[in-house]
Design a protein around this motif. Structure first.
Motif, PDB file in Angstrom:
ATOM      1  N   LEU A  68       0.824  -1.203   0.000  1.00 49.23           N
ATOM      2  CA  LEU A  68       0.000   0.000   0.000  1.00 49.23           C
ATOM      3  C   LEU A  68       0.864   1.261   0.000  1.00 49.23           C
ATOM      4  O   LEU A  68       0.526   2.257  -0.645  1.00 49.23           O
ATOM      5  N   GLY A  69       1.987   1.226   0.715  1.00 46.77           N
ATOM      6  CA  GLY A  69       2.894   2.370   0.719  1.00 46.77           C
ATOM      7  C   GLY A  69       3.482   2.623  -0.654  1.00 46.77           C
ATOM      8  O   GLY A  69       3.602   3.778  -1.094  1.00 46.77           O
ATOM      9  N   ALA A  70       3.856   1.550  -1.366  1.00 43.80           N
ATOM     10  CA  ALA A  70       4.407   1.699  -2.712  1.00 43.80           C
ATOM     11  C   ALA A  70       3.364   2.233  -3.679  1.00 43.80           C
ATOM     12  O   ALA A  70       3.665   3.099  -4.519  1.00 43.80           O
ATOM     13  N   VAL A  71       2.140   1.738  -3.606  1.00 44.65           N
ATOM     14  CA  VAL A  71       1.063   2.216  -4.479  1.00 44.65           C
ATOM     15  C   VAL A  71       0.768   3.689  -4.191  1.00 44.65           C
ATOM     16  O   VAL A  71       0.604   4.502  -5.115  1.00 44.65           O
ATOM     17  N   PHE A  72       0.714   4.045  -2.912  1.00 46.86           N
ATOM     18  CA  PHE A  72       0.458   5.431  -2.523  1.00 46.86           C
ATOM     19  C   PHE A  72       1.534   6.362  -3.089  1.00 46.86           C
ATOM     20  O   PHE A  72       1.238   7.411  -3.675  1.00 46.86           O
ATOM     21  N   GLY A  73       2.804   5.967  -2.931  1.00 54.42           N
ATOM     22  CA  GLY A  73       3.895   6.789  -3.444  1.00 54.42           C
ATOM     23  C   GLY A  73       3.856   6.923  -4.953  1.00 54.42           C
ATOM     24  O   GLY A  73       4.104   8.011  -5.501  1.00 54.42           O
ATOM     25  N   LYS A 306      -1.620   5.995 -17.091  1.00 51.22           N
ATOM     26  CA  LYS A 306      -0.429   5.279 -16.629  1.00 51.22           C
ATOM     27  C   LYS A 306      -0.706   4.398 -15.417  1.00 51.22           C
ATOM     28  O   LYS A 306       0.227   3.887 -14.797  1.00 51.22           O
ATOM     29  N   LEU A 307      -1.985   4.213 -15.095  1.00 55.09           N
ATOM     30  CA  LEU A 307      -2.327   3.482 -13.878  1.00 55.09           C
ATOM     31  C   LEU A 307      -1.885   2.022 -13.938  1.00 55.09           C
ATOM     32  O   LEU A 307      -1.353   1.486 -12.964  1.00 55.09           O
ATOM     33  N   ALA A 308      -2.093   1.373 -15.087  1.00 51.72           N
ATOM     34  CA  ALA A 308      -1.743  -0.049 -15.193  1.00 51.72           C
ATOM     35  C   ALA A 308      -0.243  -0.265 -15.020  1.00 51.72           C
ATOM     36  O   ALA A 308       0.193  -1.083 -14.195  1.00 51.72           O
ATOM     37  N   GLU A 309       0.572   0.470 -15.787  1.00 49.45           N
ATOM     38  CA  GLU A 309       2.019   0.317 -15.685  1.00 49.45           C
ATOM     39  C   GLU A 309       2.539   0.800 -14.337  1.00 49.45           C
ATOM     40  O   GLU A 309       3.443   0.198 -13.758  1.00 49.45           O
ATOM     41  N   GLY A 310       1.953   1.878 -13.837  1.00 48.93           N
ATOM     42  CA  GLY A 310       2.380   2.396 -12.541  1.00 48.93           C
ATOM     43  C   GLY A 310       2.122   1.416 -11.406  1.00 48.93           C
ATOM     44  O   GLY A 310       2.956   1.255 -10.516  1.00 48.93           O
ATOM     45  N   SER A 311       0.966   0.745 -11.442  1.00 50.24           N
ATOM     46  CA  SER A 311       0.647  -0.223 -10.388  1.00 50.24           C
ATOM     47  C   SER A 311       1.585  -1.428 -10.443  1.00 50.24           C
ATOM     48  O   SER A 311       1.998  -1.947  -9.396  1.00 50.24           O
ATOM     49  N   LYS A 312       1.961  -1.859 -11.665  1.00 46.85           N
ATOM     50  CA  LYS A 312       2.920  -2.963 -11.783  1.00 46.85           C
ATOM     51  C   LYS A 312       4.269  -2.582 -11.195  1.00 46.85           C
ATOM     52  O   LYS A 312       4.904  -3.373 -10.487  1.00 46.85           O
ATOM     53  N   SER A 313       4.706  -1.358 -11.495  1.00 43.48           N
ATOM     54  CA  SER A 313       5.976  -0.878 -10.959  1.00 43.48           C
ATOM     55  C   SER A 313       5.939  -0.802  -9.437  1.00 43.48           C
ATOM     56  O   SER A 313       6.904  -1.178  -8.758  1.00 43.48           O
ATOM     57  N   ALA A 314       4.819  -0.345  -8.886  1.00 44.37           N
ATOM     58  CA  ALA A 314       4.681  -0.238  -7.428  1.00 44.37           C
ATOM     59  C   ALA A 314       4.722  -1.612  -6.772  1.00 44.37           C
ATOM     60  O   ALA A 314       5.385  -1.801  -5.739  1.00 44.37           O
ATOM     61  N   VAL A 315       4.029  -2.576  -7.367  1.00 44.64           N
ATOM     62  CA  VAL A 315       4.012  -3.929  -6.811  1.00 44.64           C
ATOM     63  C   VAL A 315       5.410  -4.542  -6.839  1.00 44.64           C
ATOM     64  O   VAL A 315       5.846  -5.176  -5.868  1.00 44.64           O
ATOM     65  N   SER A 316       6.129  -4.342  -7.949  1.00 43.86           N
ATOM     66  CA  SER A 316       7.494  -4.876  -8.049  1.00 43.86           C
ATOM     67  C   SER A 316       8.392  -4.269  -6.971  1.00 43.86           C
ATOM     68  O   SER A 316       9.168  -4.977  -6.316  1.00 43.86           O
ATOM     69  N   GLY A 317       8.289  -2.958  -6.792  1.00 42.81           N
ATOM     70  CA  GLY A 317       9.086  -2.301  -5.763  1.00 42.81           C
ATOM     71  C   GLY A 317       8.745  -2.785  -4.366  1.00 42.81           C
ATOM     72  O   GLY A 317       9.634  -2.979  -3.534  1.00 42.81           O
ATOM     73  N   ALA A 318       7.455  -2.981  -4.107  1.00 45.03           N
ATOM     74  CA  ALA A 318       7.032  -3.453  -2.792  1.00 45.03           C
ATOM     75  C   ALA A 318       7.532  -4.868  -2.518  1.00 45.03           C
ATOM     76  O   ALA A 318       7.971  -5.177  -1.400  1.00 45.03           O
ATOM     77  N   THR A 423      15.893  -1.022   1.688  1.00 47.28           N
ATOM     78  CA  THR A 423      14.642  -0.561   1.080  1.00 47.28           C
ATOM     79  C   THR A 423      14.790   0.860   0.558  1.00 47.28           C
ATOM     80  O   THR A 423      14.378   1.178  -0.567  1.00 47.28           O
ATOM     81  N   LEU A 424      15.392   1.731   1.358  1.00 50.98           N
ATOM     82  CA  LEU A 424      15.587   3.126   0.968  1.00 50.98           C
ATOM     83  C   LEU A 424      16.406   3.229  -0.317  1.00 50.98           C
ATOM     84  O   LEU A 424      16.061   3.978  -1.240  1.00 50.98           O
ATOM     85  N   LEU A 425      17.482   2.468  -0.397  1.00 49.67           N
ATOM     86  CA  LEU A 425      18.327   2.511  -1.584  1.00 49.67           C
ATOM     87  C   LEU A 425      17.625   1.912  -2.796  1.00 49.67           C
ATOM     88  O   LEU A 425      17.761   2.411  -3.920  1.00 49.67           O
ATOM     89  N   ALA A 426      16.855   0.841  -2.580  1.00 51.84           N
ATOM     90  CA  ALA A 426      16.129   0.228  -3.693  1.00 51.84           C
ATOM     91  C   ALA A 426      15.077   1.173  -4.257  1.00 51.84           C
ATOM     92  O   ALA A 426      14.926   1.309  -5.479  1.00 51.84           O
ATOM     93  N   VAL A 427      14.352   1.855  -3.384  1.00 50.94           N
ATOM     94  CA  VAL A 427      13.299   2.774  -3.830  1.00 50.94           C
ATOM     95  C   VAL A 427      13.896   3.965  -4.577  1.00 50.94           C
ATOM     96  O   VAL A 427      13.348   4.408  -5.592  1.00 50.94           O
ATOM     97  N   THR A 428      15.026   4.466  -4.110  1.00 47.71           N
ATOM     98  CA  THR A 428      15.632   5.634  -4.747  1.00 47.71           C
ATOM     99  C   THR A 428      16.493   5.272  -5.956  1.00 47.71           C
ATOM    100  O   THR A 428      16.981   6.173  -6.654  1.00 47.71           O
TER     101      THR A 428
END
Length: 463
Positions: A68-73, A306-318, A423-428
């Motif tokens: 949820l944090g990744a999707v929110f961001g 961009k919602l579909a691609e953005g949500s995939k990216s968020a899930v991968s990051g999470a 996590t911080l380094l992976a997200v950035t």
């Protein structure tokens, strides 16, 4: 020899993390290598019964928060909310205050009760925008976020709802507001020293002609021609998450009894949940859902394409962030079960001064396990009674023990193998080699602050 084995496993994992190897792979290798050298027959049981048990338990509790944090961001990024906040901040404060703005936003969110993992996802999009527009090196973003989210609001500022400030209360019968003046003194020291360090690093980079950087990874994707929303509207989801987190923390215990038994027709046996242990997690999840819905409602026209691609990216990051941190959690559990760890813990008991003993013990165990809460829990479970006895003998209030333990847990816990750092380094989109040095300097400042607080107490008696 057993101590050397435990420390060697820790050194291997830190080296692997710093060199850019996957912690998901090397955490079990390092942990089970230590088990192999201690008791070869215990390797398979330790992997299944300790490492995987703790790893899966962590994912069970916290993966929804990461997701949820990744999707929110990501939605904050795609909607243009991050760019709107940055543009308003620069108009108000100028480009020279970019670091201060990021530190204060992180501090506001963590003090409001938002998990530091969520803060990383939520703040990074507009931190990247602000640093780019201010031409500050991107490699300083992790240290800036760490100062705001991983330091004084995590465990020093009185009343902070973060778990590192709650755990000592169960051992010392204190509250989250224990030793408020010492906490404020520690906060001021960390904030001022941290900001001076960050500004010094920025000035050095500027003199060397270093800008934001090029060919960078995981950059925000806000469309350049996007019409920016009102900055107050853009800021409202971040504030809403903090406010709703506090409200849900208050409401959830009222909605349920101390324990809740779930029994559905298809279940062989009811599932019982202890509500007190889940309240903080459920509150954050519910608050993030409210924040996500608000961003979708207010910025759907900008997000839709961009919602579909953005949500995939968020899930991968999470997934990556949660697995990295869970692997660290499993590693810490295995190392804590080895005889070398127990020998080290027993050796720490020989330090005579109770406050110095507690500070060194907690920060070392947090560093070894790579977890502030984990290291502190182990230290206090094993030694809180001796700390209390020594404190009574020296007329030291238990509130001081609480504050010292809490602040010490957030010191050396941020070594290269720490889950929050990874996590911080992976997200950035940065590596340890690029950005960890500055994070470590913030860690040293935070560790020094504990001893500043101890010295202040002995010099003035202030609590």
């Amino acid at each position: 020899m057993s101590v050397i084995i435990a420390l060697a496993a820790l050194a291997l994992l830190m080296l692997a993390a710093y060199r850019g190897y996957s912690v998901i792979l090397f955490a079990p290798i390092a942990a089970l290598g230590a088990v192999l050298l201690t008791d070869p027959s215990a390797v398979a049981p330790a992997f299944t019964g300790v490492f995987m048990e703790k790893m899966v338990g962590f994912i069970k509790l916290y993966f929804p928060v990461f997701l949820l944090g990744a999707v929110f961001g990501k939605l904050i990024e795609l909607s243009g909310f991050s760019r709107s906040i940055v543009a308003a901040a620069i108009r108000l404060l100028g480009t020279r205050q970019a670091m201060l703005v990021i530190v204060l936003v992180c501090a506001l969110l963590t003090y409001g009760g938002v998990s530091l993992f969520v803060v990383v996802f939520a703040v990074y999009p507009f931190a990247a925008e602000m640093f780019r527009q201010s031409n500050i090196p991107k490699r300083l973003i992790p240290a800036t976020i760490a100062l705001g989210a991983f330091s004084f609001t995590m465990d020093a500022l009185p009343g902070t709802p973060q778990i590192q400030n709650i755990i000592p209360s169960t051992f010392f019968n204190t509250t989250a507001w224990a030793a408020p003046w010492l906490g404020v003194i520690g906060t001021v020291f960390v904030f001022c020293a941290g900001m001076l360090f960050l500004q010094r690093q920025r000035n050095k980079a500027q003199k060397a002609g270093e800008g934001y950087g090029t060919e960078l990874r995981n950059e925000p994707e806000t469309a350049p021609d996007l019409k920016l929303p009102n900055p107050w509207l853009a800021l409202s989801p971040l504030l809403l998450v903090g406010i709703m987190n506090l409200l849900f923390t208050h409401w959830i215990p009222q909605w349920y009894d101390k324990t809740h038994s779930l029994s559905l027709p298809g279940m062989a046996a009811p599932v019982t949940s202890e509500i007190a242990k889940l309240t903080a997690i459920w509150a954050v999840q519910a608050a993030l859902l409210v924040g996500i819905l608000m961003v979708l409602v207010c910025g759907f026209s900008a997000i839709r394409s961009k919602l579909a691609e953005g949500s995939k990216s968020a899930v991968s990051g999470a997934l990556l962030a949660a697995m990295n941190t869970a692997s660290e959690y499993g590693f810490g559990a295995v190392i804590a079960s080895l005889p070398g760890f127990l020998v080290l813990a027993d050796w720490l008991k020989s330090i005579p001064n109770p406050l110095v003993n507690e500070a060194i013990t907690v920060t070392l165990l947090a560093g070894i396990t790579g977890s502030a809460s984990g290291g502190m829990s182990i230290a206090l479970a094993a030694m809180s009674e001796s700390f209390i006895s020594a404190a009574h003998a020296a007329n030291i209030p238990l509130e001081v023990l609480h504050r010292v333990a809490s602040m010490a847990s957030g010191g050396m816990d941020t070594l290269p193998h720490n889950g929050a750092v990874i996590t911080l380094l992976a997200v950035t989109g940065l590596t340890h080699r690029e950005a960890y040095k500055d994070i470590f300097c913030i860690t040293l400042i935070k560790t020094l602050a504990v001893f500043v607080v101890i010295a202040t107490f002995y010099a003035t008696g202030i609590v």
